[in-house]
Design a protein around this motif. Structure first.
Motif, PDB file in Angstrom:
ATOM      1  N   VAL A   1      21.650 -23.005 -45.234  1.00 59.40           N
ATOM      2  CA  VAL A   1      21.115 -23.955 -44.280  1.00 59.40           C
ATOM      3  C   VAL A   1      19.641 -24.061 -44.617  1.00 59.40           C
ATOM      4  O   VAL A   1      18.809 -22.890 -44.559  1.00 59.40           O
ATOM      5  CB  VAL A   1      21.110 -23.552 -42.661  1.00 59.40           C
TER       6      VAL A   1
ATOM      7  N   VAL B   1      23.564 -27.141 -46.098  1.00 58.13           N
ATOM      8  CA  VAL B   1      23.242 -27.989 -45.106  1.00 58.13           C
ATOM      9  C   VAL B   1      21.877 -28.210 -44.724  1.00 58.13           C
ATOM     10  O   VAL B   1      21.130 -27.281 -44.661  1.00 58.13           O
ATOM     11  CB  VAL B   1      23.920 -27.685 -43.609  1.00 58.13           C
TER      12      VAL B   1
ATOM     13  N   THR C   1      25.198 -32.486 -46.775  1.00 54.35           N
ATOM     14  CA  THR C   1      25.229 -32.683 -45.476  1.00 54.35           C
ATOM     15  C   THR C   1      23.846 -32.427 -44.929  1.00 54.35           C
ATOM     16  O   THR C   1      23.409 -31.784 -45.190  1.00 54.35           O
ATOM     17  CB  THR C   1      26.351 -31.669 -44.916  1.00 54.35           C
TER      18      THR C   1
ATOM     19  N   ALA D   1      28.701 -27.942 -38.427  1.00 52.13           N
ATOM     20  CA  ALA D   1      28.567 -28.256 -39.851  1.00 52.13           C
ATOM     21  C   ALA D   1      28.536 -27.003 -40.733  1.00 52.13           C
ATOM     22  O   ALA D   1      29.187 -27.234 -41.819  1.00 52.13           O
ATOM     23  CB  ALA D   1      27.013 -28.764 -39.997  1.00 52.13           C
ATOM     24  N   VAL D   2      28.265 -26.082 -40.598  1.00 53.84           N
ATOM     25  CA  VAL D   2      28.352 -24.879 -41.529  1.00 53.84           C
ATOM     26  C   VAL D   2      29.897 -24.298 -41.378  1.00 53.84           C
ATOM     27  O   VAL D   2      30.194 -24.020 -42.414  1.00 53.84           O
ATOM     28  CB  VAL D   2      27.334 -23.541 -41.000  1.00 53.84           C
TER      29      VAL D   2
ATOM     30  N   THR E   1      31.672 -25.942 -43.753  1.00 53.56           N
ATOM     31  CA  THR E   1      31.816 -25.719 -45.422  1.00 53.56           C
ATOM     32  C   THR E   1      32.618 -24.612 -45.695  1.00 53.56           C
ATOM     33  O   THR E   1      32.899 -24.510 -47.043  1.00 53.56           O
ATOM     34  CB  THR E   1      30.433 -25.059 -45.634  1.00 53.56           C
TER      35      THR E   1
END
Ligand code: ARG
Length: 267
Positions: A102, A149, A168, A184-185, A188
């Motif tokens: 991230v 991300v 992303t 979002a993570v 993945t």
């Protein structure tokens, strides 16, 4: 238990007063529990590009060796400039095969030596995480782009537009939903996550001590909440807090509240 590794590297920065990053690292170090904190003796001199397109490459390589010697599982790295994350991922116990990254930063950091306006490695750091750019510094293997991300990136150079679009990305407004980062993570498929925070991702109204302030950033509260929520679903492989460059000791004190809030979210 979390260990703090303080890395006062300034040689990756494009800033005119890059050495303020050394002051920033020691200001943070002063507020960390001493028994859990190691301060690396990084080179103080600038170093040489050694014929590459990366300025001060030799100093960056020396610091990378030191990070490799000292990094353990569950380490929070304190910068210094934001390129120290590349060194940490290169030395991460267990490798990066199951790791998402991230990248919380006002800048995309997606240059190669060929496109960089400055030759500063911090502006190439995320590209190096992806395994591209100067091969002496790029991760090998790189982290695939599906496992990266970005958060709060809002200062993008022309050459960075396409590589950024392939990742992303969460905008500052996206973080109004405290679950957005965790979702979002999770998407993945990664089993661990490295959280990189360049403090210039924060809004300049809430945080002054950065070398190049970019307006309309995230609030310390929103970022900490998103990271805490993230950690409820995916364990941290480690984290970086970088880019603190206070202009004076008094200015450093003004920012320490926000910094400790971020430290609390990752540690
Ligand atoms: N994370 C940062 N502070 N990056 C600064 C990068 C600035 C600019 N894009 C460069 O490459 O020189």
């Amino acid at each position: 238990m979390v260990r703090f590794l303080v890395v006062p590297q300034w040689q990756g920065s494009p800033a005119a007063r890059a050495m303020l990053l050394v002051d920033g690292a020691s200001a943070i170090a002063g507020d960390l529990p001493r028994a859990a904190t190691t301060v690396l003796e990084v080179p103080v001199e600038a170093g040489e590009a050694l014929g590459t397109g990366v300025r001060r490459l030799s100093a960056l390589q020396r610091t990378r060796e030191l990070v490799r010697e000292h990094l353990t599982a569950d380490t929070v790295l304190i910068g210094g400039d934001c390129s120290i994350t590349v060194a940490a991922l290169d030395a991460l116990p267990g490798g990066t095969d199951d790791v998402a990254v991230v990248w919380c930063d006002a800048h995309a950091d997606l240059h190669t030596p060929e496109t960089s306006p400055s030759g500063a490695f911090s502006g190439m750091a995320l590209r190096a995480v992806l395994g591209e750019g100067e091969e002496q510094l790029a991760l090998s293997p790189g982290v695939p782009r599906e496992r990266v991300v970005t958060v709060g990136v809002r200062n993008v150079d022309d050459a960075e537009v396409d590589p950024l679009a392939a990742l992303t990305g969460l905008s500052v407004a996206d973080l109004d939903d405290p679950d957005a980062l965790a979702a979002a993570v999770r998407a993945t498929g990664a089993r661990r996550v490295w959280v990189h925070i360049d403090v210039d991702v924060l809004d300049p109204a809430a945080f002054a001590g950065v070398s190049s302030a970019v307006p309309f950033g995230v609030s310390p509260a929103a970022l900490s909440a998103a990271i805490r929520r993230l950690r409820e679903s995916i364990p941290l492989a480690g984290a970086t807090i970088a880019g603190f460059a206070p202009r004076s000791p008094a200015d450093a004190v003004d920012d320490l509240g926000a910094l400790l809030r971020l430290v609390g979210a990752v540690a």
